[in-house]
Scaffold this motif. Structure first.
Motif, PDB file in Angstrom:
ATOM      1  N   PRO A  71       0.822  -1.213   0.000  1.00 48.71           N
ATOM      2  CA  PRO A  71       0.000   0.000   0.000  1.00 48.71           C
ATOM      3  C   PRO A  71       0.854   1.261   0.000  1.00 48.71           C
ATOM      4  CG  PRO A  71      -0.919  -1.609   1.514  1.00 48.71           C
ATOM      5  CD  PRO A  71       0.391  -2.175   1.032  1.00 48.71           C
ATOM      6  N   GLU A  72       0.545   2.174  -0.909  1.00 48.91           N
ATOM      7  CA  GLU A  72       1.280   3.429  -1.093  1.00 48.91           C
ATOM      8  C   GLU A  72       2.745   3.201  -1.489  1.00 48.91           C
ATOM      9  OE1 GLU A  72       0.692   5.946   2.343  1.00 48.91           O
ATOM     10  OE2 GLU A  72      -1.193   6.684   1.489  1.00 48.91           O
ATOM     11  N   GLY A  73       3.018   2.037  -2.078  1.00 46.51           N
ATOM     12  CA  GLY A  73       4.363   1.761  -2.569  1.00 46.51           C
ATOM     13  C   GLY A  73       4.687   2.616  -3.788  1.00 46.51           C
ATOM     14  N   PHE A  74       5.962   2.868  -4.011  1.00 45.96           N
ATOM     15  CA  PHE A  74       6.411   3.747  -5.091  1.00 45.96           C
ATOM     16  C   PHE A  74       6.817   2.960  -6.328  1.00 45.96           C
ATOM     17  CE2 PHE A  74       6.973   6.400  -1.373  1.00 45.96           C
ATOM     18  CZ  PHE A  74       6.659   7.670  -1.815  1.00 45.96           C
ATOM     19  N   LEU A  75       6.522   3.538  -7.483  1.00 42.13           N
ATOM     20  CA  LEU A  75       6.974   3.006  -8.770  1.00 42.13           C
ATOM     21  C   LEU A  75       7.778   4.090  -9.465  1.00 42.13           C
ATOM     22  CD1 LEU A  75       6.981   0.937 -11.102  1.00 42.13           C
ATOM     23  CD2 LEU A  75       4.786   1.899 -11.846  1.00 42.13           C
ATOM     24  N   LEU A  76       9.048   3.791  -9.775  1.00 43.87           N
ATOM     25  CA  LEU A  76       9.913   4.742 -10.469  1.00 43.87           C
ATOM     26  C   LEU A  76      10.484   4.069 -11.713  1.00 43.87           C
ATOM     27  CD1 LEU A  76      10.241   5.427  -7.229  1.00 43.87           C
ATOM     28  CD2 LEU A  76      12.031   6.942  -8.055  1.00 43.87           C
ATOM     29  N   GLY A  84      12.527   7.610 -21.861  1.00 35.95           N
ATOM     30  CA  GLY A  84      13.152   8.411 -22.891  1.00 35.95           C
ATOM     31  C   GLY A  84      12.729   9.860 -22.749  1.00 35.95           C
ATOM     32  N   HIS A  85      13.530  10.776 -23.276  1.00 40.55           N
ATOM     33  CA  HIS A  85      13.287  12.206 -23.064  1.00 40.55           C
ATOM     34  C   HIS A  85      11.948  12.681 -23.622  1.00 40.55           C
ATOM     35  CE1 HIS A  85      13.930  13.514 -27.263  1.00 40.55           C
ATOM     36  NE2 HIS A  85      14.716  12.451 -27.320  1.00 40.55           N
ATOM     37  N   ASP A  86      11.352  11.908 -24.544  1.00 35.95           N
ATOM     38  CA  ASP A  86      10.091  12.321 -25.167  1.00 35.95           C
ATOM     39  C   ASP A  86       8.920  11.430 -24.759  1.00 35.95           C
ATOM     40  OD1 ASP A  86      10.965  10.035 -26.427  1.00 35.95           O
ATOM     41  OD2 ASP A  86      10.613  10.764 -28.474  1.00 35.95           O
ATOM     42  N   GLN A  87       9.075  10.678 -23.658  1.00 38.40           N
ATOM     43  CA  GLN A  87       8.036   9.712 -23.270  1.00 38.40           C
ATOM     44  C   GLN A  87       7.284  10.104 -21.999  1.00 38.40           C
ATOM     45  OE1 GLN A  87      10.661   6.267 -23.133  1.00 38.40           O
ATOM     46  NE2 GLN A  87       9.861   5.508 -25.079  1.00 38.40           N
ATOM     47  N   GLY A  88       7.586  11.249 -21.435  1.00 34.72           N
ATOM     48  CA  GLY A  88       6.991  11.642 -20.167  1.00 34.72           C
ATOM     49  C   GLY A  88       5.475  11.709 -20.188  1.00 34.72           C
ATOM     50  N   GLU A  89       4.933  12.397 -21.161  1.00 31.77           N
ATOM     51  CA  GLU A  89       3.477  12.553 -21.218  1.00 31.77           C
ATOM     52  C   GLU A  89       2.784  11.236 -21.534  1.00 31.77           C
ATOM     53  OE1 GLU A  89       1.793  15.090 -20.091  1.00 31.77           O
ATOM     54  OE2 GLU A  89       3.777  15.875 -19.566  1.00 31.77           O
ATOM     55  N   GLU A 139       4.673  12.067 -11.300  1.00 30.66           N
ATOM     56  CA  GLU A 139       5.619  13.188 -11.305  1.00 30.66           C
ATOM     57  C   GLU A 139       6.727  12.863 -12.302  1.00 30.66           C
ATOM     58  OE1 GLU A 139       8.814  15.338  -8.238  1.00 30.66           O
ATOM     59  OE2 GLU A 139       7.482  13.735  -7.528  1.00 30.66           O
ATOM     60  N   ILE A 140       7.106  13.842 -13.111  1.00 30.38           N
ATOM     61  CA  ILE A 140       8.188  13.646 -14.070  1.00 30.38           C
ATOM     62  C   ILE A 140       9.437  14.358 -13.550  1.00 30.38           C
ATOM     63  CG2 ILE A 140       8.951  13.897 -16.458  1.00 30.38           C
ATOM     64  CD1 ILE A 140       6.515  12.088 -16.147  1.00 30.38           C
ATOM     65  N   ILE A 141      10.514  13.615 -13.373  1.00 31.46           N
ATOM     66  CA  ILE A 141      11.775  14.180 -12.872  1.00 31.46           C
ATOM     67  C   ILE A 141      12.741  14.342 -14.044  1.00 31.46           C
ATOM     68  CG2 ILE A 141      13.790  13.774 -11.404  1.00 31.46           C
ATOM     69  CD1 ILE A 141      10.539  12.152 -10.459  1.00 31.46           C
ATOM     70  N   LYS A 142      13.388  15.489 -14.084  1.00 35.28           N
ATOM     71  CA  LYS A 142      14.321  15.772 -15.175  1.00 35.28           C
ATOM     72  C   LYS A 142      15.754  15.416 -14.786  1.00 35.28           C
ATOM     73  CE  LYS A 142      11.498  19.537 -17.088  1.00 35.28           C
ATOM     74  NZ  LYS A 142      11.107  18.758 -18.292  1.00 35.28           N
ATOM     75  N   ASP A 143      16.570  15.107 -15.795  1.00 39.06           N
ATOM     76  CA  ASP A 143      17.976  14.824 -15.548  1.00 39.06           C
ATOM     77  C   ASP A 143      18.773  16.122 -15.519  1.00 39.06           C
ATOM     78  OD1 ASP A 143      18.207  15.587 -18.220  1.00 39.06           O
ATOM     79  OD2 ASP A 143      18.433  13.540 -18.963  1.00 39.06           O
ATOM     80  N   LEU A 144      20.078  16.040 -15.372  1.00 40.64           N
ATOM     81  CA  LEU A 144      20.912  17.244 -15.247  1.00 40.64           C
ATOM     82  C   LEU A 144      20.810  18.176 -16.458  1.00 40.64           C
ATOM     83  CD1 LEU A 144      24.133  15.881 -13.493  1.00 40.64           C
ATOM     84  CD2 LEU A 144      22.394  17.396 -12.534  1.00 40.64           C
ATOM     85  N   PRO A 145      20.754  17.651 -17.699  1.00 38.01           N
ATOM     86  CA  PRO A 145      20.586  18.551 -18.845  1.00 38.01           C
ATOM     87  C   PRO A 145      19.181  19.136 -18.985  1.00 38.01           C
ATOM     88  CG  PRO A 145      21.711  16.521 -19.491  1.00 38.01           C
ATOM     89  CD  PRO A 145      21.123  16.295 -18.134  1.00 38.01           C
ATOM     90  N   GLY A 146      18.253  18.732 -18.094  1.00 41.88           N
ATOM     91  CA  GLY A 146      16.903  19.288 -18.126  1.00 41.88           C
ATOM     92  C   GLY A 146      15.910  18.528 -18.955  1.00 41.88           C
ATOM     93  N   ARG A 170      13.364  12.363 -17.530  1.00 43.66           N
ATOM     94  CA  ARG A 170      14.173  11.166 -17.404  1.00 43.66           C
ATOM     95  C   ARG A 170      13.554  10.093 -16.516  1.00 43.66           C
ATOM     96  NH1 ARG A 170      16.777   9.325 -20.916  1.00 43.66           N
ATOM     97  NH2 ARG A 170      17.655  11.387 -21.311  1.00 43.66           N
ATOM     98  N   VAL A 171      12.757  10.486 -15.513  1.00 37.42           N
ATOM     99  CA  VAL A 171      12.184   9.512 -14.591  1.00 37.42           C
ATOM    100  C   VAL A 171      10.714   9.848 -14.342  1.00 37.42           C
ATOM    101  CG1 VAL A 171      12.215   8.631 -12.207  1.00 37.42           C
ATOM    102  CG2 VAL A 171      14.379   9.011 -13.418  1.00 37.42           C
ATOM    103  N   VAL A 172       9.882   8.830 -14.338  1.00 40.17           N
ATOM    104  CA  VAL A 172       8.478   9.001 -13.943  1.00 40.17           C
ATOM    105  C   VAL A 172       8.303   8.311 -12.581  1.00 40.17           C
ATOM    106  CG1 VAL A 172       7.699   6.929 -15.178  1.00 40.17           C
ATOM    107  CG2 VAL A 172       6.059   8.719 -14.630  1.00 40.17           C
ATOM    108  N   LYS A 173       7.604   9.004 -11.682  1.00 43.18           N
ATOM    109  CA  LYS A 173       7.457   8.528 -10.307  1.00 43.18           C
ATOM    110  C   LYS A 173       6.015   8.659  -9.871  1.00 43.18           C
ATOM    111  CE  LYS A 173       8.842   9.981  -5.625  1.00 43.18           C
ATOM    112  NZ  LYS A 173       9.667  10.958  -4.872  1.00 43.18           N
TER     113      LYS A 173
END
Length: 294
Positions: free
Chosen positions: A247-252, A256-261, A277-284, A287-290
């Motif tokens: 319950p309330e476990g996280f999925l991360l 790909g840079h164009d797959q967020g939506e 939530e979409i997290i960006k990498d250092l170049p902006g 990179r990660v969906v959470k």
């Protein structure tokens, strides 16, 4: 031949072969061959190199010039400050993927004390059960285990050779990780986790042919090809992960840079998870969906 001139010749040959970072690779190969670092390389720039070392160095340069990845020549890749063994059976860990590990570690370490149960407070914190799905070399799961001492990490991959490489890395880095082999969630029947992290294959099939030669010719296709639209593995993960989260476990998931939506919509349409939530990498770049299990 002086060290400086030899390494410069290596750089020239790699540049002529259109390798991406000829100067860096030429230096790395010399350091690998001689067991030195770049400081020593600079200090000994004017020293003469013996003929045997010169010959062996040029053999390594020719390998790299044939577009064999540097990491397949040296056998290692740095990731999150740790040295991982790599080979043609596993995807070479990328710096992009450090965003996934960093976000997972931040989530694990950021649990408010007031949300802990009585027994968790007695133990000094929550013990997290974490699954690294599609683990490959084990870089993600092992790094999480090293960074976060309050974790029990399980790592899974369909490739027996990849799992064997990951086992070697875990032993080398003294990380407490359990390994299983099988297709996606297949070998995990009944298991539930506080967090699932995954860097699945996400390259569109028709894009494989235009990747760098180092990637398309030397890294495992099964770790790259995400199907016609690059989303095949995400569909399976989104559909099945809820049955393996507490319950309330996280999925991360790395994306790909164009797959967020696309992933945000997929998770929303499933009705099983909180808004992503979409997290960006250092170049902006995305990179990660959470998200969390509802």
């Amino acid at each position: 031949m002086k060290t400086r001139i030899l390494v410069k010749e290596g750089e020239y040959r790699l540049a002529k072969a259109f390798c991406m970072d000829p100067k860096i690779d030429a230096q790395e190969l010399y350091c690998f061959l001689t067991g030195t670092d770049k400081v020593s390389l600079f200090m000994k720039a004017e020293e003469e190199v013996d003929p045997e070392t010169e010959q062996k160095y040029m053999e390594l340069i020719e390998k790299r010039a044939s577009r064999i990845p540097l990491q397949h020549i040296t056998g290692v890749q740095e990731f999150m400050g740790y040295s991982f063994n790599v080979n043609p059976d596993v995807l070479i860990p990328r710096q992009d993927t450090e965003t996934l590990v960093s976000e997972a570690a931040k989530t694990i370490q950021g649990t408010p004390r007031e949300k802990l149960s009585f027994f968790e407070k007695l133990k000094g914190g929550k013990e997290w059960d974490v699954l690294d799905l599609c683990c490959g070399s084990g870089a993600v799961g092992i790094s999480i285990a090293k960074i976060c001492g309050n974790t029990r990490v399980t790592a899974s991959d369909v490739s027996e050779k990849a799992v064997e490489t990951a086992r070697v890395n875990a032993k080398k880095l003294r990380a407490r990780v359990k390994f299983v082999t099988g297709d996606m969630f297949g070998p995990l029947a009944g298991a539930r986790f506080d967090m699932i992290v995954s860097n699945p294959p996400y390259i569109k099939t028709n894009m494989i042919s235009i990747l760098q030669e180092e990637v398309k010719d030397h890294e495992p296709l099964s770790a790259l090809d995400g199907g016609r639209d690059g989303l095949d593995f995400y569909r399976r993960i989104v559909d099945e992960a809820a049955d393996h989260l507490k319950p309330e476990g996280f999925l991360l998931m790395e994306i790909g840079h164009d797959q967020g939506e696309d992933l945000r919509k997929m998770l929303k349409d499933s009705g099983k998870y909180s808004p992503a939530e979409i997290i960006k990498d250092l170049p902006g770049r995305d990179r990660v969906v959470k998200c969390k299990l509802k």
